[in-house]
Design a protein around this motif. Structure first.
Motif, PDB file in Angstrom:
ATOM      1  N   GLU A 101       0.804  -1.221   0.000  1.00 33.33           N
ATOM      2  CA  GLU A 101       0.000   0.000   0.000  1.00 33.33           C
ATOM      3  C   GLU A 101       0.843   1.280   0.000  1.00 33.33           C
ATOM      4  OE1 GLU A 101      -0.827  -2.631   2.156  1.00 33.33           O
ATOM      5  OE2 GLU A 101      -2.222  -3.220   0.569  1.00 33.33           O
ATOM      6  N   SER A 102       1.987   1.270   0.707  1.00 33.71           N
ATOM      7  CA  SER A 102       2.723   2.531   0.884  1.00 33.71           C
ATOM      8  C   SER A 102       4.103   2.262   1.466  1.00 33.71           C
ATOM      9  CB  SER A 102       1.949   3.462   1.821  1.00 33.71           C
ATOM     10  OG  SER A 102       1.822   2.873   3.116  1.00 33.71           O
ATOM     11  N   ILE A 103       4.866   3.338   1.620  1.00 33.82           N
ATOM     12  CA  ILE A 103       6.110   3.323   2.374  1.00 33.82           C
ATOM     13  C   ILE A 103       6.034   4.474   3.368  1.00 33.82           C
ATOM     14  CG2 ILE A 103       7.302   4.682   0.580  1.00 33.82           C
ATOM     15  CD1 ILE A 103       9.885   3.166   1.455  1.00 33.82           C
ATOM     16  N   LEU A 104       6.229   4.164   4.679  1.00 38.26           N
ATOM     17  CA  LEU A 104       6.004   5.142   5.731  1.00 38.26           C
ATOM     18  C   LEU A 104       7.231   5.249   6.625  1.00 38.26           C
ATOM     19  CD1 LEU A 104       2.383   4.078   6.780  1.00 38.26           C
ATOM     20  CD2 LEU A 104       3.027   6.049   5.367  1.00 38.26           C
ATOM     21  N   PRO A 105       7.573   6.472   7.066  1.00 40.20           N
ATOM     22  CA  PRO A 105       8.734   6.648   7.950  1.00 40.20           C
ATOM     23  C   PRO A 105       8.402   6.296   9.391  1.00 40.20           C
ATOM     24  CG  PRO A 105       7.711   8.761   7.534  1.00 40.20           C
ATOM     25  CD  PRO A 105       6.961   7.765   6.690  1.00 40.20           C
ATOM     26  N   TRP A 106       9.418   5.914  10.140  1.00 40.01           N
ATOM     27  CA  TRP A 106       9.282   5.682  11.568  1.00 40.01           C
ATOM     28  C   TRP A 106       9.476   6.984  12.324  1.00 40.01           C
ATOM     29  CZ3 TRP A 106      10.053   0.717  14.527  1.00 40.01           C
ATOM     30  CH2 TRP A 106       9.631  -0.393  13.775  1.00 40.01           C
ATOM     31  N   GLY A 107       9.212   6.921  13.627  1.00 41.07           N
ATOM     32  CA  GLY A 107       9.503   8.054  14.492  1.00 41.07           C
ATOM     33  C   GLY A 107      10.990   8.117  14.786  1.00 41.07           C
ATOM     34  N   LYS A 108      11.355   8.603  15.943  1.00 39.30           N
ATOM     35  CA  LYS A 108      12.760   8.728  16.305  1.00 39.30           C
ATOM     36  C   LYS A 108      13.376   7.352  16.463  1.00 39.30           C
ATOM     37  CE  LYS A 108      15.858  10.938  19.621  1.00 39.30           C
ATOM     38  NZ  LYS A 108      15.939  11.726  20.885  1.00 39.30           N
ATOM     39  N   ALA A 109      14.276   7.013  15.548  1.00 42.83           N
ATOM     40  CA  ALA A 109      14.944   5.707  15.575  1.00 42.83           C
ATOM     41  C   ALA A 109      16.255   5.829  14.815  1.00 42.83           C
ATOM     42  CB  ALA A 109      14.065   4.631  14.946  1.00 42.83           C
ATOM     43  N   PRO A 110      17.310   5.178  15.293  1.00 37.52           N
ATOM     44  CA  PRO A 110      18.615   5.261  14.633  1.00 37.52           C
ATOM     45  C   PRO A 110      18.754   4.234  13.510  1.00 37.52           C
ATOM     46  CG  PRO A 110      18.826   3.993  16.631  1.00 37.52           C
ATOM     47  CD  PRO A 110      17.374   4.404  16.548  1.00 37.52           C
ATOM     48  N   ALA A 111      19.828   4.335  12.755  1.00 43.58           N
ATOM     49  CA  ALA A 111      20.184   3.314  11.776  1.00 43.58           C
ATOM     50  C   ALA A 111      20.942   2.192  12.477  1.00 43.58           C
ATOM     51  CB  ALA A 111      21.035   3.924  10.669  1.00 43.58           C
ATOM     52  N   GLY A 112      21.078   1.056  11.812  1.00 42.97           N
ATOM     53  CA  GLY A 112      21.800  -0.066  12.400  1.00 42.97           C
ATOM     54  C   GLY A 112      21.518  -1.356  11.673  1.00 42.97           C
TER      55      GLY A 112
END
Length: 286
Positions: A101-112
């Motif tokens: 359906e979509s691509i949605l961003p997360w809230g505050k979260a780091p890469a890893g």
């Protein structure tokens, strides 16, 4: 079933697999799409069908456009979560969830690094281990860690919801185990003598760790590669396999597990082999 290919970084093609029992009939072309050229394209299949390219565009198995975003995302890691994909990218917002359906961003979260462990989803970031909530798209720090060497991080999800991970700094290198709640179960120091990149493998209900050499071997010298069984009950590593190569390049050395509990190892400069770790241990008397 379908096979997707991406030619020259811009031509997406879909093929139907040959009918079961008739593999000689070959692949059947279904459709193709011309995409903007990408220098580092990443193509992923969606758990419920379809394909996404660089987190920017998604197509259904029938070739219909599912969604499109403005800018490509350099996808660094990914993991399935029910019918979704959780993506780690180099975007200002590192974590995203993609589906049909979509691509949605997360809230505050780091890469890893990402890992799937039973019903749990984990993230190994520079400051520690995070537990991920795919429903709310939030990350919670469960096990803080001091600064370490990113090049020597490895993460493995376990069937019981816990994880194994490595942590390396200038003083020590360790394997640590957390349960499904993020509590430390045990840790084991394997010292500073192994300078290569670690990789976890899982086979026959047991965890293994594979060490690559840190860099290419000099001419006339050998670069050693090692595979160990992790013996949590004894707090140690048991060597299963060792190989060496004079022409080793880490870029072309890798290890993957099979459904039969065997490991396929590609050792640059020495060739490819299929290893049965249980038989290897039996031959050594264990």
């Amino acid at each position: 079933g379908l096979i997707y290919t991406l030619e020259a970084g811009s031509l997406l093609k879909a093929y139907a697999l040959p009918p079961e029992g008739n593999p000689r009939s070959g692949l059947t072309p279904l459709w193709e799409k011309e995409l903007p050229p990408q220098s580092r394209p990443t193509m992923l299949t969606l758990p419920k069908g379809g394909v996404i390219i660089n987190g920017q565009v998604a197509y259904s198995p029938q070739g219909e456009l599912l969604w499109q975003s403005e800018k490509p995302l350099n996808i660094q890691d990914w993991v399935q979560s029910n019918g979704d994909l959780i993506l780690v990218t180099d975007h200002d917002t590192p974590l995203w969830t993609a589906n049909q359906e979509s691509i949605l961003p997360w809230g505050k979260a780091p890469a890893g690094l990402l890992a799937s462990a039973g019903e749990q989803r984990w993230l190994y970031a520079s400051d520690g281990i995070y537990n991920l909530d795919p429903q709310t798209r939030n990350a919670q720090l469960r096990y803080p860690l001091p600064p370490g060497l990113a090049s020597r991080r490895a993460l493995l999800g376990l069937p019981n919801g816990g994880i194994l991970f490595t942590h390396s700094d200038s003083h020590d290198q360790r394997i640590l185990a957390l349960d499904a709640h993020g509590s430390l179960q045990w840790e084991y120091s394997y010292g500073a003598q192994r300078q290569g990149k670690p990789q976890f493998l899982w086979g026959n209900g047991q965890a293994y760790i594979f060490f690559e050499p840190a860099s290419s071997g000099n001419r006339g010298s050998y670069a050693a590669l090692e595979l160990f069984l992790i013996e949590a009950q004894n707090g140690g590593l048991r060597r299963v396999f060792e190989a060496s190569s004079r022409a080793h390049n880490p870029q072309y050395t890798w290890a993957i597990g099979t459904d039969q509990g065997q490991f396929l190892l590609n050792i640059d400069g020495s060739g490819m082999l299929l290893l049965d770790p249980l038989k290897a241990l039996q031959r050594m008397g264990y």
